[in-house]
Design a protein around this motif. Structure first.
Motif, PDB file in Angstrom:
ATOM      1  N   MET A 285      55.214  53.166  26.103  1.00 29.96           N
ATOM      2  CA  MET A 285      55.238  51.705  25.974  1.00 29.96           C
ATOM      3  C   MET A 285      55.258  51.042  27.342  1.00 29.96           C
ATOM      4  SD  MET A 285      55.079  50.915  22.904  1.00 29.96           S
ATOM      5  CE  MET A 285      55.429  51.331  21.232  1.00 29.96           C
ATOM      6  N   ARG A 286      56.104  51.586  28.210  1.00 27.47           N
ATOM      7  CA  ARG A 286      56.181  51.031  29.554  1.00 27.47           C
ATOM      8  C   ARG A 286      54.831  51.146  30.248  1.00 27.47           C
ATOM      9  NH1 ARG A 286      61.408  53.231  32.773  1.00 27.47           N
ATOM     10  NH2 ARG A 286      63.043  52.181  31.602  1.00 27.47           N
ATOM     11  N   GLY A 287      54.206  52.312  30.077  1.00 29.77           N
ATOM     12  CA  GLY A 287      52.921  52.523  30.728  1.00 29.77           C
ATOM     13  C   GLY A 287      51.899  51.498  30.281  1.00 29.77           C
ATOM     14  N   VAL A 288      51.852  51.244  28.965  1.00 26.24           N
ATOM     15  CA  VAL A 288      50.869  50.304  28.446  1.00 26.24           C
ATOM     16  C   VAL A 288      51.149  48.891  28.958  1.00 26.24           C
ATOM     17  CG1 VAL A 288      50.020  49.227  26.357  1.00 26.24           C
ATOM     18  CG2 VAL A 288      50.410  51.667  26.412  1.00 26.24           C
ATOM     19  N   ALA A 289      52.423  48.494  28.846  1.00 26.18           N
ATOM     20  CA  ALA A 289      52.775  47.137  29.278  1.00 26.18           C
ATOM     21  C   ALA A 289      52.436  46.944  30.742  1.00 26.18           C
ATOM     22  CB  ALA A 289      54.265  46.906  29.040  1.00 26.18           C
ATOM     23  N   GLN A 290      52.768  47.941  31.521  1.00 20.18           N
ATOM     24  CA  GLN A 290      52.550  47.862  32.957  1.00 20.18           C
ATOM     25  C   GLN A 290      51.063  47.825  33.292  1.00 20.18           C
ATOM     26  OE1 GLN A 290      54.785  50.807  35.021  1.00 20.18           O
ATOM     27  NE2 GLN A 290      53.228  51.099  36.570  1.00 20.18           N
ATOM     28  N   ALA A 291      50.298  48.708  32.638  1.00 22.78           N
ATOM     29  CA  ALA A 291      48.873  48.785  32.958  1.00 22.78           C
ATOM     30  C   ALA A 291      48.179  47.479  32.600  1.00 22.78           C
ATOM     31  CB  ALA A 291      48.242  49.947  32.211  1.00 22.78           C
ATOM     32  N   ILE A 292      48.549  46.930  31.425  1.00 16.07           N
ATOM     33  CA  ILE A 292      47.894  45.692  31.005  1.00 16.07           C
ATOM     34  C   ILE A 292      48.255  44.550  31.941  1.00 16.07           C
ATOM     35  CG2 ILE A 292      47.860  43.966  29.180  1.00 16.07           C
ATOM     36  CD1 ILE A 292      48.074  46.277  27.207  1.00 16.07           C
ATOM     37  N   SER A 293      49.535  44.463  32.321  1.00 17.37           N
ATOM     38  CA  SER A 293      49.953  43.359  33.183  1.00 17.37           C
ATOM     39  C   SER A 293      49.292  43.433  34.544  1.00 17.37           C
ATOM     40  CB  SER A 293      51.464  43.377  33.372  1.00 17.37           C
ATOM     41  OG  SER A 293      52.088  43.335  32.146  1.00 17.37           O
ATOM     42  N   TYR A 294      49.229  44.628  35.097  1.00 13.44           N
ATOM     43  CA  TYR A 294      48.746  44.715  36.469  1.00 13.44           C
ATOM     44  C   TYR A 294      47.232  44.694  36.573  1.00 13.44           C
ATOM     45  CZ  TYR A 294      53.168  45.088  38.756  1.00 13.44           C
ATOM     46  OH  TYR A 294      54.393  44.792  39.264  1.00 13.44           O
ATOM     47  N   GLU A 295      46.549  44.859  35.418  1.00 16.53           N
ATOM     48  CA  GLU A 295      45.106  44.764  35.481  1.00 16.53           C
ATOM     49  C   GLU A 295      44.662  43.356  35.842  1.00 16.53           C
ATOM     50  OE1 GLU A 295      43.494  46.345  31.824  1.00 16.53           O
ATOM     51  OE2 GLU A 295      43.897  48.253  32.789  1.00 16.53           O
ATOM     52  N   ILE A 296      45.460  42.389  35.438  1.00 16.73           N
ATOM     53  CA  ILE A 296      45.034  41.000  35.631  1.00 16.73           C
ATOM     54  C   ILE A 296      44.993  40.622  37.110  1.00 16.73           C
ATOM     55  CG2 ILE A 296      45.673  38.620  35.116  1.00 16.73           C
ATOM     56  CD1 ILE A 296      46.620  39.904  32.375  1.00 16.73           C
ATOM     57  N   PRO A 297      46.077  40.790  37.862  1.00 16.92           N
ATOM     58  CA  PRO A 297      45.956  40.513  39.311  1.00 16.92           C
ATOM     59  C   PRO A 297      44.938  41.408  39.989  1.00 16.92           C
ATOM     60  CG  PRO A 297      48.128  41.426  38.782  1.00 16.92           C
ATOM     61  CD  PRO A 297      47.469  41.106  37.496  1.00 16.92           C
ATOM     62  N   GLN A 298      44.813  42.627  39.492  1.00 19.91           N
ATOM     63  CA  GLN A 298      43.844  43.541  40.092  1.00 19.91           C
ATOM     64  C   GLN A 298      42.430  42.988  39.966  1.00 19.91           C
ATOM     65  OE1 GLN A 298      43.566  47.302  38.100  1.00 19.91           O
ATOM     66  NE2 GLN A 298      43.202  48.435  39.994  1.00 19.91           N
ATOM     67  N   VAL A 299      42.095  42.570  38.747  1.00 21.29           N
ATOM     68  CA  VAL A 299      40.746  42.068  38.518  1.00 21.29           C
ATOM     69  C   VAL A 299      40.529  40.761  39.259  1.00 21.29           C
ATOM     70  CG1 VAL A 299      39.188  41.178  36.756  1.00 21.29           C
ATOM     71  CG2 VAL A 299      40.517  43.218  36.317  1.00 21.29           C
ATOM     72  N   ILE A 300      41.541  39.900  39.236  1.00 23.77           N
ATOM     73  CA  ILE A 300      41.352  38.587  39.876  1.00 23.77           C
ATOM     74  C   ILE A 300      41.210  38.733  41.377  1.00 23.77           C
ATOM     75  CG2 ILE A 300      42.468  36.357  40.262  1.00 23.77           C
ATOM     76  CD1 ILE A 300      43.412  36.424  37.450  1.00 23.77           C
ATOM     77  N   SER A 301      41.926  39.697  41.950  1.00 17.98           N
ATOM     78  CA  SER A 301      41.752  39.896  43.384  1.00 17.98           C
ATOM     79  C   SER A 301      40.358  40.435  43.686  1.00 17.98           C
ATOM     80  CB  SER A 301      42.827  40.827  43.921  1.00 17.98           C
ATOM     81  OG  SER A 301      42.683  42.096  43.347  1.00 17.98           O
ATOM     82  N   LEU A 302      39.816  41.214  42.759  1.00 15.31           N
ATOM     83  CA  LEU A 302      38.450  41.704  42.961  1.00 15.31           C
ATOM     84  C   LEU A 302      37.436  40.579  42.805  1.00 15.31           C
ATOM     85  CD1 LEU A 302      38.218  45.213  41.312  1.00 15.31           C
ATOM     86  CD2 LEU A 302      38.026  44.631  43.710  1.00 15.31           C
TER      87      LEU A 302
END
Lengths: 404, 358, 374
Positions: A152-169
């Motif tokens: 659960m932690r992995g999923v929550a974390q991956a989903i949350s951090y994808e957003i800044p990752q993509v926006i920075s790209l």
């Protein structure tokens, strides 16, 4: 009949298939070799940071230690917990590894690029998001509370951090004007051909790099964001019930993800295989591969270095950090990127008559002004957001309400 | 729950000002001004350690930066003299006489009760001699507390520095006298100062004890053949050691896992049986053979480094290695009628059992 | 409407961060701890009963195994109790030796405990290794004096087993020279670390009153703001001769416990410097001459009566209670183990915080299961 023969065994079709098979095999083999090298770098590096030697018994400098461990894990018994969901438990490592390896399709090894698709950057982000599904599968199928929490932690974390990752790209994509990884690298080579043309050496690129790098650490489950497998809390998180070969696959996927992150970062922000002499026809290719590996492994060393210093963030702090710190910064960065583009490239017809006064598009004066403006905006944004977070953002426990 | 005034005062008076100093309130860092410089500082520390690890090595104990690892099998740390691992027995280099007089002090003080001693008897008179006939220490249960060597009035039991004791053979961890014996020079090499402090006293006591030891009694088993010339001539029967060794061997082997009194009783029964058969006296060659077997098995105790293989071989299994120095039992019989001998033995066994029960 | 359910998580007895075989039954709502029940007893070794069977001297060897991180202080407390019972005088030099060993032991314990605590927090090994290096150096000193690194078996009734030579004094001085640098390194590495601040500030708060009513002791109660230290409250041995401060916290959270331990290491360093300075002037021998022989100690038969003595162990107040009926073994033998009593407050410290905080709070109490279960 003849047409059919040609369709199935015709030279063009067959050659393409053969070349793809070769490339895939090369990627898989070099991937495992790289993973072994990475584990070695990690362990020896951490050991030297802690004033000890690390594994140095197997082979020269302990380089064959990963081989010994690979043999050990592969020959171990493959255990599936009785109460586990057998198929999901079996498929989870496969999904995780497959998504990770698929990301390598567009990662350029210097001048060597397996496939150049025109949405390469998007593809990398999208395909590496698939491994979230695998983590959830692993956590759910293990029928273990620790594994479930880790998943659960992995999923929550991956989903949350994808957003800044993509926006920075997005900022970089705006600068380049293309989503192809090759174009991104070419763009960093373009104007001057020197090291300063790397994206990281612009204020926009630097902030994008910081946000992307931190978000990627979380994506790759590296400390300080290794919550899904937090060993002191969750034993091994979603990997708790995995052993032997399946664990080896998870481990391999983990390190391949880390390498992919380093490679993408090197490509997008550090100019990939660019370097002195990398455009010479044949020698240049070799040089570019060396440059690329040096940059990627250097970035991986930074990962190890960070691991040697930081404790782990708590899960809620992790979320705060993604949403309250990285996301605003990434959004501000998009704003300053557009300013950068406007100042350096636009003319009167786009409504930037003011900029025309400074000189031609791409002139030094315009670049200097863009540097100044975006730099000030980004630095101020960084300190303001950090200040807000430090005073009332990340630390969540304010009062001391423990009842007797 | 709120703090009442009483509680406040008690907490204040809990601290009477004594000596110097008082109470300091620790300073809490406020995270207001943090923009990542804390982590950056930490990264600076770590990279300094990383870089220094390649070039320097911590030899000086006051140094904090540099490689700290001692790569164990190749490099070894110097062990301090006081280091204690497992107990060993000392014997005199020249004469081969053991310092142990079987006073049972160590057996009594041993907290986990792993020391088992049998006192030697004069073969002619049957009287106890100040020497140990057999001395067994269960190394596997020993807690290395060192009380035995502190209590020993004759400085006969000392703590070894040899610590690589791992073995696949659990039984070999029951060490008997032949394996425990080390020459004084060995102990002198590992702990010169500690031995120098006690040497005079220990040697004086040893000289007194040697006078009361007939024959080879009290001589380290593997020294029996070698050091005979140097022995002070004692009782008449002294020249002929260890009769009936073969019958006594299983007893010694059994004794490892049994309480001593039970061993004694068993031994007396066996002795009686053997006596009925007629005490066979083995030839001198056979005795020497047994002794040399021990010498080779002990694998130069001076070096202090026996391999696991030789350690495993050291345990005298009942089938192969005969235990020497079990002389008195059979030797008694040489001048006596068989039934008388058996009766005597039974009485002694009963006495021993009684003593053990106390 | 989504329905949520409370989840029971069983942490331990085999778990990487329960510091031994220790079990926690955590009831969580999401990741928030609702209730926490510690389960002890997995490492029970019959210590107190053994102490009634073995002689007084033999029992010293097993007090080492109580809290195996600071065997010297355990021995110190036990020997003090028996000395009180039997009326044995301790020479001045022996007292100095004991204080030196006890304070070294305190540094050893805190250095390792902070390393373990940060390891629990997820800092991968660096702080642990730095702490363990100090531990290693101190254990070398213990090895030189006592013969063993962990199970020192060094103290005796009326003094210590052997004298400390000038060589060992030099070794201790060398260690003290380098020690401030360790504190500096450790502080720069961790004190300002934003993640550490975020994870430890206001976590696991134990208010002053609650701490007092749980009768916790050691750094835990001092972090809660109560300056309770046996070395000052009831000075034993020769602690009244030294100048040192008692660090106290203000909030009582995990961060305060960390700071208190750091400060305590500095204070121990201060005491050690003073003790080494005064050591040459100390009169008497390293042991009471009447009890020098081990056989004398073994045959010790204190008169019938009872005695209770307490020392400030790094974990808290360590008390020994011995009843003698005139024989050579204790008639009754009991221990007030600080780890056990500090651990009872765990539920109140953890409730309301996240699962990830459990291990951090547990690490901040600094337990050793050998002492909790005995």
């Amino acid at each position: 009949m003849r047409a059919m023969w040609e369709f199935f065994f015709g030279v063009g079709w067959f050659a393409t298939l053969l070349s793809y098979i070769t490339i895939t095999t090369a990627i898989l083999i070099s991937g495992s070799l790289i993973m072994m090298l990475l584990t070695w770098i990690e362990r020896r590096g951490l050991a030297y940071m802690q004033d000890r030697k690390g594994p140095n018994r197997v082979g020269p400098f302990g380089l064959l230690q990963p081989v010994a461990e690979a043999i050990k894990t592969i020959t171990k018994e493959d255990i599936t917990p009785t109460e586990a969901d057998r198929w999901v438990h079996f498929l989870a490592p496969v999904v995780i590894l497959a998504s990770t390896v698929a990301a390598f399709a567009v990662i350029p090894w210097g001048n060597l690029i397996p496939v150049d698709i025109n949405v390469g950057v998007l593809y990398i982000v999208a395909i590496s998001a698939v491994h979230t599904v695998g983590i959830l599968m692993a956590g759910w199928a293990s029928n273990n509370k620790f594994a479930l929490l880790g998943g659960m932690r992995g999923v929550a974390q991956a989903i949350s951090y994808e957003i800044p990752q993509v926006i920075s790209l997005v900022a970089i994509v705006m600068l380049v004007g293309s989503m192809s990884v090759v174009d991104v690298i070419q763009h960093q080579m373009d104007p001057y051909g020197n090291i300063l043309s790397w994206h990281i050496f612009t204020p926009v690129g630097l902030l994008a790099f910081v946000v992307f790098w931190i978000a990627s650490l979380a994506e790759g489950e590296r400390p300080p964001f290794d919550n899904p497998e937090a060993e002191s809390e969750l034993v091994a998180g979603y990997m708790t019930e995995y052993g032997g070969m399946k664990f080896a696959v998870l481990f391999l996927a983990n390190y391949l993800t880390n390498f992919a992150i380093c490679a993408v970062t090197a490509g997008v922000f550090l100019g990939g295989g660019n370097g002195p002499g990398s455009d010479i026809p044949i020698l240049g290719t070799l040089l570019s591969v060396i440059y690329f590996l040096a940059k990627s492994l250097g970035l991986f060393f930074v990962m190890v270095w960070i691991r040697g210093v930081v404790p782990r963030l708590r899960t809620d702090e992790l979320m705060h950090f993604a949403w309250k710190f990285l996301l605003p910064l990434a959004l501000v960065n998009i704003f300053s990127t557009s300013l950068w583009i406007a100042i350096t490239r636009w003319g009167a017809e786009q409504g930037m008559g003011v900029a025309e006064a400074l000189g031609e598009p791409g002139s030094i004066a315009r670049l200097a002004v863009a540097w100044l403006v975006t730099g000030v905006i980004n630095v101020v944004a960084f300190f303001v957001v950090a200040r807000i977070n430090a005073t009332r953002g990340i630390t969540t426990y304010q009062a001391t309400p423990t009842a007797v | 729950m709120t703090a009442t005034p009483e509680q406040q005062t008690t907490t204040q008076t809990a601290l009477r000002p004594v000596g110097g100093g008082g109470v300091v309130v620790v300073e809490r860092k406020q995270p207001r001004q943090s923009y990542g410089q804390g982590i950056a500082k930490g990264m600076g520390v770590v990279i300094r350690h990383f870089a220094k690890s390649f070039t320097t090595r911590i030899d000086d104990k006051s140094d904090q930066v540099g490689m700290f690892t001692v790569e164990y099998p190749e490099e070894r740390m110097e062990l301090p003299e006081a280091y204690r691992n497992m107990p060993i027995l000392l014997y005199d280099d020249k004469t081969g006489q053991e310092l142990c007089t079987s006073c049972f002090q160590c057996e009594r003080i041993c907290p986990p009760k792993v020391i088992h001693i049998t006192q030697a008897k004069d073969p002619n008179t049957g009287k106890p001699v100040p020497a140990a006939e057999e001395f067994v220490i269960e190394y596997d249960s020993c807690m290395s507390c060192g009380l035995c060597h502190e209590v020993c009035p004759f400085d006969a039991i000392k703590m070894d520095h040899f610590f690589e004791l791992s073995t696949h053979d659990h039984l070999s961890m029951d060490r008997n006298k032949a394996v425990l014996d080390r020459p004084i020079s060995y102990y002198q090499a590992i702990a010169p100062n500690l031995w120098a402090a006690v040497e005079a006293n220990a040697m004086k006591k040893l000289q007194n004890n040697i006078k009361r030891r007939p024959g080879n009694i009290g001589v380290a088993p593997h020294m029996i053949g070698k050091a005979q010339k140097a022995l002070p001539t004692a009782g008449a029967g002294g020249a002929r050691p260890a009769a009936g060794a073969r019958t006594a061997a299983p007893v010694a082997a059994m004794g490892k896992n049994m309480p001593p009194e039970k061993v004694e009783r068993l031994k007396s029964i066996r002795a009686a049986n053997a006596a009925k058969r007629g005490g066979a006296v083995p030839s001198a060659e056979e005795t020497l053979l047994a002794a040399s077997a021990y010498t080779s098995a002990t694998a130069s105790p001076e070096s202090g480094l026996h391999t696991a293989e030789s350690d495993a071989g050291l345990a005298p299994s009942p089938a192969t290695t005969p235990a020497p120095a079990t002389g008195p039992v059979a030797a008694v019989g040489q001048n006596m009628a068989e039934d008388k001998k058996a009766r005597l033995e039974a009485i002694r066994a009963a006495k021993r059992a009684q003593r053990g029960d106390e | 409407m989504l329905k949520t359910e409370e989840l029971q998580i069983n942490i331990g007895p085999q778990h990487p961060s329960t510091h031994g075989v220790f079990r926690l039954m955590a009831t969580v709502d999401g990741e928030t701890v609702v209730h926490l029940e510690p389960v002890f007893g997995y490492l029970h070794r019959n210590h107190e009963q053994l102490g009634e069977i073995w002689t007084y001297l033999q029992t010293i060897t097993i007090t080492d195994r109580l809290d195996y991180f600071n065997s010297m202080i355990n021995e110190h407390g036990y020997c003090m109790t028996v000395e009180k019972l039997a009326g044995i005088e301790v020479p001045e030099r022996a007292e100095y030796i004991r204080v030196i060993m006890s304070e070294l032991s305190r540094i050893l314990n805190h250095a390792a405990a902070l390393g373990f605590w940060l390891q629990d927090m997820g800092s991968w090994g660096t702080t642990l290794m730095f702490g363990f290096r100090q531990r290693e150096m101190i254990m070398d000193i213990f090895e030189s004096v006592g013969g063993s690194r962990m199970m020192c078996n060094y103290m005796r009734f009326g003094g210590a087993a052997r004298d400390i030579t000038p060589n060992i004094v030099e070794q201790i001085q060398l260690f003290l020279e380098g020690f401030p640098q360790f504190i500096d390194d450790f502080e720069r590495l961790m004190m300002d670390n934003e993640i550490l601040l975020a994870r430890s500030r206001n976590v696991g708060v134990l208010p002053k009153e609650l701490a007092a009513s749980y009768s916790v002791s050691g750094p835990v109660i001092r972090a809660s703001g109560i300056p309770y230290d046996i070395r000052k409250a009831e000075p034993y041995s020769i602690y009244d001769r030294f100048t040192f401060d008692i660090p106290v916290g203000t909030v009582g959270d995990v961060y305060d416990r960390f700071l208190v331990r750091m400060e305590e290491m500095r204070q121990s360093h201060r005491i050690l410097q003073q003790a080494l300075e005064q050591l040459p002037q100390a009169s008497g021998s390293y042991i009471n001459q009447a009890y020098k022989a081990a056989s004398k100690q073994q045959g010790l038969r204190p008169p019938a009566g009872e005695a209770y003595c307490r020392v400030e162990s790094p974990k808290g107040e360590l008390g020994y209670y011995i009843v003698s009926n005139g024989g050579n073994t204790a008639y009754r033998y009991g221990i007030r183990a600080p780890s056990l009593i500090n651990l009872t407050a765990l539920n109140d410290m953890c409730r309301g915080y996240k699962v990830a905080d459990i291990v951090v709070i547990l690490g901040s109490i600094d337990i050793v299961m050998g002492e909790v279960d005995r």
